[in-house]
Design an enzyme around this catalytic site. Sequence first.
Site, PDB file in Angstrom:
ATOM      1  N   LYS A 195      38.027  44.325  45.472  1.00  0.00           N
ATOM      2  CA  LYS A 195      38.157  44.285  44.015  1.00  0.00           C
ATOM      3  C   LYS A 195      37.339  45.424  43.416  1.00  0.00           C
ATOM      4  CE  LYS A 195      37.237  41.545  39.926  1.00  0.00           C
ATOM      5  NZ  LYS A 195      36.945  40.239  39.358  1.00  0.00           N
ATOM      6  N   ARG A 221      30.380  46.269  35.455  1.00  0.00           N
ATOM      7  CA  ARG A 221      30.280  45.484  36.686  1.00  0.00           C
ATOM      8  C   ARG A 221      30.122  46.372  37.929  1.00  0.00           C
ATOM      9  NH1 ARG A 221      31.665  40.986  34.012  1.00  0.00           N
ATOM     10  NH2 ARG A 221      33.766  40.556  33.238  1.00  0.00           N
ATOM     11  N   LYS A 252      42.837  44.611  44.428  1.00  0.00           N
ATOM     12  CA  LYS A 252      42.961  44.445  42.987  1.00  0.00           C
ATOM     13  C   LYS A 252      42.168  45.516  42.267  1.00  0.00           C
ATOM     14  CE  LYS A 252      41.148  41.342  39.587  1.00  0.00           C
ATOM     15  NZ  LYS A 252      40.269  40.289  39.288  1.00  0.00           N
TER      16      LYS A 252
HETATM   17  C1  PBG Z   1      36.753  37.687  37.016  1.00  0.00           C
HETATM   18  C2  PBG Z   1      38.113  38.238  37.121  1.00  0.00           C
HETATM   19  C3  PBG Z   1      38.647  39.391  36.553  1.00  0.00           C
HETATM   20  C4  PBG Z   1      40.004  39.385  36.857  1.00  0.00           C
HETATM   21  C5  PBG Z   1      40.239  38.266  37.653  1.00  0.00           C
HETATM   22  N1  PBG Z   1      39.060  37.574  37.824  1.00  0.00           N
HETATM   23  C6  PBG Z   1      38.126  40.424  35.641  1.00  0.00           C
HETATM   24  C7  PBG Z   1      36.838  41.058  35.794  1.00  0.00           C
HETATM   25  O1  PBG Z   1      36.311  41.254  36.882  1.00  0.00           O
HETATM   26  O2  PBG Z   1      36.310  41.387  34.747  1.00  0.00           O
HETATM   27  C8  PBG Z   1      40.992  40.389  36.384  1.00  0.00           C
HETATM   28  C9  PBG Z   1      42.399  39.945  36.336  1.00  0.00           C
HETATM   29  C10 PBG Z   1      43.271  40.772  35.463  1.00  0.00           C
HETATM   30  O3  PBG Z   1      42.843  41.754  34.832  1.00  0.00           O
HETATM   31  O4  PBG Z   1      44.456  40.437  35.405  1.00  0.00           O
HETATM   32  N2  PBG Z   1      35.747  38.305  37.645  1.00  0.00           N
END
Ligand code: PBG
Length: 331
Positions: A195, A221, A252
């Site tokens: 991620k 983050r 992701k």
């Molecule tokens: C939470 C999380 C995020 C997403 C899924 N779980 C966003 C982030 O890290 O700020 C993103 C999903 C999307 O943008 O469709 N940590």
Amino acid sequence: MSQSYHSNRRRIRANQHIRELAAMLQLNHKEFIQPLFLDESISKQTSIATLNEINADTLESLLQQIANDLQKGISKFLLFPVPLKKAENNFDYSFVTKALQQIKNKFGNTVWIAADVCLCAYTSHGHCGILNPEKDKVLNDASVKELANYSLQLAQAGTDCIAPSDMMDGRIGAIRNILDNNQLDEVSIMSYSAKFSSQFYGPFRDACKSTPGNNNKLQDRKTYQASSFNKNDAILSTLRDIEEGADIVMVKPALPYLDIIHELSETIQLPLAAYHVSGEYQSIELLVQNNIIERDKAHLEIWTALKRAGANIIISYAARHAKEWIEKIEY
Ligand code: PBG
């Protein structure tokens, strides 16, 4: 000089019949997961302004939404809880555990629910974990402990799968342990393992009210999500999560990281999910709204790219259209 028989590439493109025969992959709606938002602060289904066609649901509207999606052939869901109250510690998860119990009571095993596990929607500062007293650092181990405790409650409430998206180190092992020690060894883990820190989460953060605010010392983050400049970090993080017990791993966002999807698909033996995230989805929707591209064909083209790269699970905000669109594909 005589031409090789390869020089005429148009024979294989000549009409839909031969293009169908020549297709090297198929899309299948059974491989799709639909994200859902359960928002404790609303009293009726509310559209999310920056995420076309996607709603924040109350428990009641969520049950209806799931029923509608089942009608459309979608049975796998990724549930994002948005709590009414934000805090720094001692979070209350009861609204989502109650919702899971009701979903499972109503739909049983006709649905498969993965519950997102992260603290960003719960924390007043919007970070995915618990901060130190100086509020300039996410405390890894304290966060992992809380995430494992949260996962246990979700699993006891009946979720099929735990989907940790927080990116702390060691959370997969800790979650696997706590589940196994509580006779919940059948609950699977889908790890957001690769991620990346990304611009493309913007609409999602609107939906979850989880953008780290400007008055934060830690404004983004980057100290816990992977860097787009470091491919190996994402690969190693995925291999580590597999070792710790992940059943499904994920890349992701999706399109900017096709190289990672491809490399992982050649390296690992587990199911690999690609999450076409909120900002990626919305960029397509905005082009569609401006009559610049066609919606179904655009999403299908992206889904095809994700599968070609090697993903076998696709998480998309348009998943509920997958069956209908795939049936009508013109090759
Ligand atoms: C939470 C999380 C995020 C997403 C899924 N779980 C966003 C982030 O890290 O700020 C993103 C999903 C999307 O943008 O469709 N940590």
